[in-house]
Design an enzyme around this catalytic site. Structure first.
Site, PDB file in Angstrom:
ATOM      1  N   ASP A  22      57.531   0.000 -11.226  1.00 46.06           N
ATOM      2  CA  ASP A  22      58.157  -0.393  -9.861  1.00 46.06           C
ATOM      3  C   ASP A  22      59.450  -0.250  -9.878  1.00 46.06           C
ATOM      4  O   ASP A  22      60.162  -0.635 -11.041  1.00 46.06           O
ATOM      5  CB  ASP A  22      57.516  -1.972  -9.557  1.00 46.06           C
ATOM      6  CG  ASP A  22      57.780  -2.202  -7.941  1.00 46.06           C
ATOM      7  OD1 ASP A  22      58.013  -1.095  -7.283  1.00 46.06           O
ATOM      8  OD2 ASP A  22      57.830  -3.212  -7.354  1.00 46.06           O
ATOM      9  N   ASN A  70      50.224   2.202  -0.084  1.00 39.07           N
ATOM     10  CA  ASN A  70      51.380   3.123  -0.401  1.00 39.07           C
ATOM     11  C   ASN A  70      51.162   4.226   1.004  1.00 39.07           C
ATOM     12  O   ASN A  70      52.154   4.867   1.256  1.00 39.07           O
ATOM     13  CB  ASN A  70      51.644   3.686  -1.705  1.00 39.07           C
ATOM     14  CG  ASN A  70      52.052   2.859  -2.786  1.00 39.07           C
ATOM     15  OD1 ASN A  70      51.928   3.027  -3.892  1.00 39.07           O
ATOM     16  ND2 ASN A  70      52.786   1.809  -2.420  1.00 39.07           N
TER      17      ASN A  70
HETATM   18  C1  IPE Z   1      52.824  -1.453  -6.410  1.00 41.50           C
HETATM   19  O1  IPE Z   1      54.199  -1.062  -6.010  1.00 41.50           O
HETATM   20  C2  IPE Z   1      52.153   0.169  -6.267  1.00 41.50           C
HETATM   21  C3  IPE Z   1      52.655   1.107  -7.374  1.00 41.50           C
HETATM   22  C4  IPE Z   1      53.348   0.933  -8.391  1.00 41.50           C
HETATM   23  C5  IPE Z   1      52.025   2.309  -7.256  1.00 41.50           C
HETATM   24  P1  IPE Z   1      54.738  -1.292  -4.352  1.00 41.50           P
HETATM   25  O2  IPE Z   1      56.190  -1.107  -4.662  1.00 41.50           O
HETATM   26  O3  IPE Z   1      54.089  -0.492  -3.672  1.00 41.50           O
HETATM   27  O4  IPE Z   1      54.261  -2.789  -4.281  1.00 41.50           O
HETATM   28  P2  IPE Z   1      54.612  -3.934  -3.349  1.00 41.50           P
HETATM   29  O5  IPE Z   1      54.558  -3.341  -2.089  1.00 41.50           O
HETATM   30  O6  IPE Z   1      56.258  -4.199  -3.708  1.00 41.50           O
HETATM   31  O7  IPE Z   1      53.787  -4.938  -3.422  1.00 41.50           O
HETATM   32  C1  IPE Z   2      57.251   2.576  -7.492  1.00 40.01           C
HETATM   33  O1  IPE Z   2      58.447   2.431  -7.229  1.00 40.01           O
HETATM   34  C2  IPE Z   2      56.739   3.714  -7.242  1.00 40.01           C
HETATM   35  C3  IPE Z   2      55.726   3.564  -6.361  1.00 40.01           C
HETATM   36  C4  IPE Z   2      55.083   2.747  -5.686  1.00 40.01           C
HETATM   37  C5  IPE Z   2      54.936   4.925  -6.223  1.00 40.01           C
HETATM   38  P1  IPE Z   2      58.987   2.032  -5.494  1.00 40.01           P
HETATM   39  O2  IPE Z   2      58.911   3.288  -4.880  1.00 40.01           O
HETATM   40  O3  IPE Z   2      57.866   0.789  -4.997  1.00 40.01           O
HETATM   41  O4  IPE Z   2      60.368   1.264  -5.776  1.00 40.01           O
HETATM   42  P2  IPE Z   2      61.034   0.366  -4.991  1.00 40.01           P
HETATM   43  O5  IPE Z   2      60.071  -1.097  -5.297  1.00 40.01           O
HETATM   44  O6  IPE Z   2      60.961   0.594  -3.607  1.00 40.01           O
HETATM   45  O7  IPE Z   2      62.240  -0.129  -5.594  1.00 40.01           O
HETATM   46 MG    MG Z   3      57.930  -1.049  -4.951  1.00 42.39          MG
END
Ligand code: IPE
Ligand code: IPE
Ligand code: MG
Length: 247
Positions: A22, A70
């Site tokens: 993340d 997502n």
């Molecule tokens: C969780 O991350 C899913 C992945 C790392 C693929 P998100 O960034 O989507 O999760 P939330 O929305 O902060 O819970």
């Molecule tokens: C994790 O990084 C990757 C996926 C969920 C695909 P994020 O895209 O969630 O990054 P933040 O949380 O918005 O910084």
């Molecule tokens: Mg995220």
């Protein structure tokens, strides 16, 4: 810099590490870059962590790459993530084979866009004989989806008269989860400072050690993995017992 790797007890390395990758978006934003560049930069971390894990003897590395939630992101970001997956898998197959990495996936992968699914299946097929480490991509994955899916399969079997409800054990249930055949993760890492599970492996992490780090995923590399494993090794896993019962 202290040599973290030498402090790791080789006999207590987790067999299975799961990571909620993340912070790609925030990493990019902090640098004034588009979010998608954060995702691109995260690929290097995947490479580095996979190799570092394999060198230590980790047998399974499960990475949360795309959750069922997502799909709710802006369409352009979803499209970019799906393209990045295709590009990355195609570009990495040679190195995966060179490094003994077997690629697999968990989640509702049949519902991925056709191009992504096709490349993913090719990657899985072309690396299926590798044995050094298994890299499990959680794609279109959510734990609630997985648990419901398993429940429906068992319910159908009961309905067909093939199974007694009283024969549904933890082992039988686990056979219907997408992680069947894998040990449960002993260590779950989440980067970026968020302290939640976001619908990841809820059944399988019932007794995992949780490790949260503020580091954004693109900045997470081998040293950060060593730190997480050292934290894991310094914990006492009691499984309901008391300290004195553990030898
Ligand atoms: C969780 O991350 C899913 C992945 C790392 C693929 P998100 O960034 O989507 O999760 P939330 O929305 O902060 O819970
Ligand atoms: C994790 O990084 C990757 C996926 C969920 C695909 P994020 O895209 O969630 O990054 P933040 O949380 O918005 O910084
Ligand atoms: Mg995220």
């Amino acid at each position: 810099m202290t040599d973290l790797k030498s402090q790791i007890d080789p006999d207590k390395v987790p067999q299975h590490i799961a990571i909620i990758m993340d912070g790609n978006g925030r990493w990019a934003k902090q640098k004034g870059l588009p979010r998608v560049l954060g995702h691109h930069s995260g690929v290097k971390s995947v490479r580095e962590v996979t190799e570092a894990g394999a060198q230590l003897g980790v047998k399974y590395l499960t990475l949360y790459a795309f959750s069922t939630e997502n799909w709710n992101r802006p369409p352009a970001e979803v499209t970019a993530l799906m393209s990045l997956l295709v590009e990355t898998i195609k570009g990495e197959i040679r190195d995966l084979n060179k490094n003994g990495v077997r690629l697999t996936a968990i989640g509702d992968i049949e519902a991925l866009p056709p191009a992504t699914l096709k490349t993913l299946k090719e990657g899985i097929e072309k690396t299926k004989d590798n044995q050094r480490i298994t890299l499990v991509l959680a794609l279109n994955y959510s734990a609630k989806w997985e648990i419901l899916h398993a429940t429906r399969i068992l319910a159908e079997r009961v309905k067909a008269g093939l199974l007694n409800p009283s024969d549904i054990t933890q082992d039988l249930f686990e056979q219907e989860l997408s992680t069947h055949g894998m040990p449960d993760p002993e260590l779950l890492i989440r980067t970026s400072g968020e302290a939640r599970l976001s619908n990841f492996l809820l059944w399988q992490v019932a007794y995992a050690e949780l490790y949260f780090t503020p580091v954004f995923w693109p900045d997470f590399g081998q040293q950060e993995l060593y730190e997480a494993i050292l934290s894991y090794q310094n914990r006492e896993r009691r499984f309901g017992r008391i300290s004195e019962q553990l030898s």
